[in-house]
Design a protein around this motif. Structure first.
Motif, PDB file in Angstrom:
ATOM      1  N   ALA A 121      20.962   8.953   1.055  1.00  0.00           N
ATOM      2  CA  ALA A 121      19.922   8.843   0.032  1.00  0.00           C
ATOM      3  C   ALA A 121      19.018  10.073   0.050  1.00  0.00           C
ATOM      4  O   ALA A 121      18.626  10.584  -1.005  1.00  0.00           O
ATOM      5  N   PHE A 122      18.695  10.551   1.261  1.00  0.00           N
ATOM      6  CA  PHE A 122      17.851  11.752   1.376  1.00  0.00           C
ATOM      7  C   PHE A 122      18.553  12.970   0.783  1.00  0.00           C
ATOM      8  O   PHE A 122      17.929  13.792   0.100  1.00  0.00           O
ATOM      9  N   LYS A 123      19.839  13.090   1.035  1.00  0.00           N
ATOM     10  CA  LYS A 123      20.616  14.208   0.499  1.00  0.00           C
ATOM     11  C   LYS A 123      20.657  14.162  -1.029  1.00  0.00           C
ATOM     12  O   LYS A 123      20.454  15.186  -1.704  1.00  0.00           O
ATOM     13  N   LEU A 124      20.903  12.977  -1.582  1.00  0.00           N
ATOM     14  CA  LEU A 124      21.023  12.832  -3.034  1.00  0.00           C
ATOM     15  C   LEU A 124      19.689  12.980  -3.757  1.00  0.00           C
ATOM     16  O   LEU A 124      19.626  13.481  -4.873  1.00  0.00           O
ATOM     17  N   MET A 125      18.603  12.540  -3.111  1.00  0.00           N
ATOM     18  CA  MET A 125      17.309  12.514  -3.785  1.00  0.00           C
ATOM     19  C   MET A 125      16.754  13.912  -4.056  1.00  0.00           C
ATOM     20  O   MET A 125      15.889  14.085  -4.905  1.00  0.00           O
ATOM     21  N   ARG A 126      17.259  14.902  -3.323  1.00  0.00           N
ATOM     22  CA  ARG A 126      16.756  16.269  -3.515  1.00  0.00           C
ATOM     23  C   ARG A 126      17.376  16.941  -4.743  1.00  0.00           C
ATOM     24  O   ARG A 126      17.051  18.080  -5.063  1.00  0.00           O
ATOM     25  N   LYS A 135       7.509  19.928  -0.956  1.00  0.00           N
ATOM     26  CA  LYS A 135       6.620  21.016  -1.363  1.00  0.00           C
ATOM     27  C   LYS A 135       5.243  20.447  -1.731  1.00  0.00           C
ATOM     28  O   LYS A 135       5.131  19.308  -2.184  1.00  0.00           O
ATOM     29  N   MET A 136       4.197  21.241  -1.510  1.00  0.00           N
ATOM     30  CA  MET A 136       2.854  20.815  -1.913  1.00  0.00           C
ATOM     31  C   MET A 136       2.728  20.927  -3.426  1.00  0.00           C
ATOM     32  O   MET A 136       2.983  21.976  -4.016  1.00  0.00           O
ATOM     33  N   THR A 137       2.336  19.813  -4.047  1.00  0.00           N
ATOM     34  CA  THR A 137       2.186  19.777  -5.501  1.00  0.00           C
ATOM     35  C   THR A 137       0.845  19.139  -5.866  1.00  0.00           C
ATOM     36  O   THR A 137       0.187  18.508  -5.032  1.00  0.00           O
ATOM     37  N   LEU A 138       0.458  19.291  -7.119  1.00  0.00           N
ATOM     38  CA  LEU A 138      -0.793  18.709  -7.596  1.00  0.00           C
ATOM     39  C   LEU A 138      -0.760  17.188  -7.500  1.00  0.00           C
ATOM     40  O   LEU A 138      -1.780  16.551  -7.197  1.00  0.00           O
ATOM     41  N   LEU A 139       0.417  16.588  -7.744  1.00  0.00           N
ATOM     42  CA  LEU A 139       0.542  15.134  -7.674  1.00  0.00           C
ATOM     43  C   LEU A 139       0.197  14.626  -6.275  1.00  0.00           C
ATOM     44  O   LEU A 139      -0.454  13.588  -6.132  1.00  0.00           O
ATOM     45  N   LYS A 140       0.620  15.319  -5.247  1.00  0.00           N
ATOM     46  CA  LYS A 140       0.330  14.910  -3.875  1.00  0.00           C
ATOM     47  C   LYS A 140      -1.177  14.892  -3.610  1.00  0.00           C
ATOM     48  O   LYS A 140      -1.683  13.983  -2.946  1.00  0.00           O
ATOM     49  N   LEU A 141      -1.886  15.885  -4.128  1.00  0.00           N
ATOM     50  CA  LEU A 141      -3.347  15.903  -3.981  1.00  0.00           C
ATOM     51  C   LEU A 141      -3.980  14.732  -4.729  1.00  0.00           C
ATOM     52  O   LEU A 141      -4.922  14.100  -4.234  1.00  0.00           O
ATOM     53  N   LEU A 158       0.826  -1.211   0.000  1.00  0.00           N
ATOM     54  CA  LEU A 158       0.000   0.000   0.000  1.00  0.00           C
ATOM     55  C   LEU A 158       0.858   1.258   0.000  1.00  0.00           C
ATOM     56  O   LEU A 158       0.628   2.193  -0.787  1.00  0.00           O
ATOM     57  N   VAL A 159       1.862   1.297   0.874  1.00  0.00           N
ATOM     58  CA  VAL A 159       2.737   2.468   0.971  1.00  0.00           C
ATOM     59  C   VAL A 159       3.534   2.661  -0.317  1.00  0.00           C
ATOM     60  O   VAL A 159       3.655   3.782  -0.828  1.00  0.00           O
ATOM     61  N   LEU A 160       4.068   1.578  -0.857  1.00  0.00           N
ATOM     62  CA  LEU A 160       4.879   1.683  -2.069  1.00  0.00           C
ATOM     63  C   LEU A 160       4.083   2.242  -3.243  1.00  0.00           C
ATOM     64  O   LEU A 160       4.552   3.133  -3.961  1.00  0.00           O
ATOM     65  N   VAL A 161       2.892   1.705  -3.442  1.00  0.00           N
ATOM     66  CA  VAL A 161       2.071   2.115  -4.583  1.00  0.00           C
ATOM     67  C   VAL A 161       1.813   3.616  -4.581  1.00  0.00           C
ATOM     68  O   VAL A 161       1.864   4.268  -5.638  1.00  0.00           O
ATOM     69  N   PHE A 162       1.569   4.189  -3.403  1.00  0.00           N
ATOM     70  CA  PHE A 162       1.212   5.605  -3.334  1.00  0.00           C
ATOM     71  C   PHE A 162       2.405   6.531  -3.114  1.00  0.00           C
ATOM     72  O   PHE A 162       2.366   7.701  -3.503  1.00  0.00           O
ATOM     73  N   PHE A 163       3.472   6.012  -2.497  1.00  0.00           N
ATOM     74  CA  PHE A 163       4.576   6.909  -2.164  1.00  0.00           C
ATOM     75  C   PHE A 163       5.725   6.884  -3.164  1.00  0.00           C
ATOM     76  O   PHE A 163       6.545   7.797  -3.178  1.00  0.00           O
ATOM     77  N   VAL A 164       5.811   5.864  -4.002  1.00  0.00           N
ATOM     78  CA  VAL A 164       6.840   5.864  -5.054  1.00  0.00           C
ATOM     79  C   VAL A 164       6.693   7.078  -5.976  1.00  0.00           C
ATOM     80  O   VAL A 164       7.689   7.752  -6.278  1.00  0.00           O
ATOM     81  N   PRO A 165       5.472   7.413  -6.431  1.00  0.00           N
ATOM     82  CA  PRO A 165       5.347   8.634  -7.244  1.00  0.00           C
ATOM     83  C   PRO A 165       5.753   9.900  -6.482  1.00  0.00           C
ATOM     84  O   PRO A 165       6.311  10.830  -7.087  1.00  0.00           O
ATOM     85  N   LEU A 166       5.494   9.940  -5.179  1.00  0.00           N
ATOM     86  CA  LEU A 166       5.816  11.137  -4.407  1.00  0.00           C
ATOM     87  C   LEU A 166       7.321  11.339  -4.268  1.00  0.00           C
ATOM     88  O   LEU A 166       7.821  12.448  -4.466  1.00  0.00           O
ATOM     89  N   VAL A 167       8.057  10.278  -3.936  1.00  0.00           N
ATOM     90  CA  VAL A 167       9.517  10.445  -3.806  1.00  0.00           C
ATOM     91  C   VAL A 167      10.152  10.693  -5.166  1.00  0.00           C
ATOM     92  O   VAL A 167      11.247  11.260  -5.255  1.00  0.00           O
ATOM     93  N   SER A 168       9.455  10.310  -6.229  1.00  0.00           N
ATOM     94  CA  SER A 168       9.971  10.551  -7.584  1.00  0.00           C
ATOM     95  C   SER A 168       9.934  12.026  -7.961  1.00  0.00           C
ATOM     96  O   SER A 168      10.501  12.419  -8.980  1.00  0.00           O
ATOM     97  N   GLU A 169       9.274  12.840  -7.143  1.00  0.00           N
ATOM     98  CA  GLU A 169       9.281  14.289  -7.389  1.00  0.00           C
ATOM     99  C   GLU A 169      10.614  14.918  -7.004  1.00  0.00           C
ATOM    100  O   GLU A 169      10.845  16.101  -7.272  1.00  0.00           O
ATOM    101  N   ARG A 170      11.455  14.125  -6.298  1.00  0.00           N
ATOM    102  CA  ARG A 170      12.820  14.540  -5.980  1.00  0.00           C
ATOM    103  C   ARG A 170      12.882  15.886  -5.262  1.00  0.00           C
ATOM    104  O   ARG A 170      12.495  15.966  -4.094  1.00  0.00           O
ATOM    105  N   LYS A 185      11.092  18.359  -5.285  1.00  0.00           N
ATOM    106  CA  LYS A 185       9.789  18.900  -4.875  1.00  0.00           C
ATOM    107  C   LYS A 185       9.138  18.074  -3.760  1.00  0.00           C
ATOM    108  O   LYS A 185       7.980  18.306  -3.418  1.00  0.00           O
ATOM    109  N   LEU A 186       9.887  17.103  -3.215  1.00  0.00           N
ATOM    110  CA  LEU A 186       9.323  16.184  -2.237  1.00  0.00           C
ATOM    111  C   LEU A 186       8.665  16.910  -1.066  1.00  0.00           C
ATOM    112  O   LEU A 186       7.580  16.533  -0.614  1.00  0.00           O
TER     113      LEU A 186
END
Length: 431
Positions: free
Chosen positions: A367-372, A245-251, A228-240, A242-243
């Motif tokens: 990983a957190f440092k690099l992902m931004r 920040k509030m974005t349309l994808l998060k809504l 459940l977490v993977l399906v919904f949060f993989v797209p969110l961390v892919s915002e790199r 913008k992780l």
């Protein structure tokens, strides 16, 4: 940068190819072990032998790449085993000594895989990139095959609910929690690759549905929540970048997430009621509270283990541990509390706990440092999975001490080194 030859003897990369082949198919050894136990009634130790050979092969290859680092690694293993070895001489508990050593090797396997791949990435980045992808992809295929076998009734059922009824299946892999951790790694990686692919992104919804289906096959809390977490949060961390920040994808993500969670809660409550388990759970909740349900009684074992560690252990044992024989000092007589930090503290002492914690937290923060970075490659999914596994290690356990998870997780966290090396190259070119 000059890339030196990584051949051994006259075989250019031969033993490296063997190592990656073995890492790619180690889950098959787990499945064969499960088959021998379930259908032959005997444990042939296929997985143990296979992983032991792989461990020593990786150690030899690490010596070839960086002998000084390999020596430091061996010294770390020996120092971590001091408490267990001392307990063997004092209490003559030979039956625990092998278990202490094998568990220690499992814990160190992720570290060895990471160190080996890190050193390899310094001398042949393209080979490292290709082969680390191969390990994760093949592991995904094997876990998928194993779960599909489970749907056919082949392998071990997850739960027995009475009157011959069963629920869920771990296929031919015996350990449900450990399978859940490996599931999290490989399915998270594949979901991330699909979402970030221009060619396959349109199929993400199908991959997401298949991930949820496979999570339900196992039916453990770990795999269902992980899916459940993977399906919904993989797209969110892919915002790199913008992780945070509030974005349309998060809504767009959180709206269906709330709906799916609501439906799942209703279905689970209905399922428990039909099995006459809901009343028992409510009674358990009233007696033990939310922590009692979350930890499934582990909180009681954790309290007893901490009392043993603080009040009934010598200073030497607190620093260096005393191995699995710690259970002999307790009423429950169960060596594992299924909370990894508490288990490591009791088995191997506070110094080793600090070392292991530093390793996992350090990888998470990198990983957190690099992902931004907008151009981040795999660090977003490394961060997500590392964070989830760190949480699971303290809730359901069997993550740090798992031989099933160790190899794929070691490969996954090493994927961050691809970005580190590319960054180093760009700096050299600029100069």
């Amino acid at each position: 940068m000059m890339i030196r030859n990584i051949s051994i003897g006259s075989f250019d990369k031969f033993w490296y190819q063997v190592a990656f082949f073995m890492m790619s198919f180690y889950l098959l050894a787990d499945m064969l072990t499960g088959f021998s136990i379930i259908y032959l009634g005997v444990d042939l130790k296929i997985s143990l032998i296979y992983k032991t050979l792989l461990f020593f092969l990786l150690l030899i290859l690490l010596f070839n790449l960086n002998s000084k680092l390999a020596i430091y690694f061996l010294m770390a293993i020996l120092l971590s085993f001091i408490g267990c070895f001392t307990s063997f001489f004092i209490y003559s508990t030979a039956d625990y000594l092998l278990l202490d050593f094998l568990t220690l090797i499992k814990i160190f396997t992720s570290i060895l895989v990471f160190i080996f791949l890190n050193e390899l990435s310094k001398v042949d980045l393209e080979f490292f990139n290709l082969k680390s992808k191969q390990v994760l992809t093949f592991s995904y295929t094997l876990i998928t095959s194993n779960l599909l076998l489970g749907t056919l009734g082949i392998g071990k059922m997850t739960y027995k609910v009475g009157d011959g009824e069963t629920a869920g299946s771990t296929g031919l892999i015996m350990a449900g929690n450990e399978l859940g951790g490996a599931f999290l790694v490989v399915f998270g990686y594949v979901l991330f690759q699909v979402w970030n692919s221009q060619k396959y992104k349109k199929y993400y919804i199908f991959q997401a549905g298949f991930t949820l289906f496979c999570g339900l096959i196992v039916s453990t809390k770990t795999t269902i929540l992980a899916a459940l977490v993977l399906v919904f949060f993989v797209p969110l961390v892919s915002e790199r970048e913008k992780l945070l920040k509030m974005t349309l994808l998060k809504l767009k993500v959180f709206t269906p997430l709330i709906i799916v969670v609501s439906v799942l809660v209703y279905m689970i409550l209905d399922f428990l009621e039909r099995l006459n388990l809901l009343g028992r759970i409510m009674w358990f909740y009233e007696k033990n509270g939310i922590f009692g349900i979350l930890f499934s009684g582990r909180d009681v074992m954790v309290m007893e283990r901490m009392n043993t560690y603080l009040d009934n252990s010598s200073l030497f044992q607190q620093i260096f541990g005393q191995g699995f024989r710690i259970e002999l000092s307790e009423r429950y007589m169960k060596s594992s509390t299924e909370v990894d930090s508490v288990d490591v503290l009791g088995f191997y002492g506070v110094i080793f706990l600090l070392f292991i914690s530093f390793f996992y937290v350090n990888r998470l923060l990198l990983a957190f440092k690099l992902m931004r970075n907008k151009s981040a490659i795999d660090s977003p999914v490394v961060f997500l999975i590392s964070f989830l596994l760190l949480c699971l290690s303290q809730i359901s356990g069997h993550i740090w001490t798992s031989g099933t998870i160790a190899i794929v997780f070691g490969v996954l966290i090493a994927r961050c080194q691809l970005e580190v090396r590319l960054s180093e190259r760009s700096k050299v070119i600029e100069k």
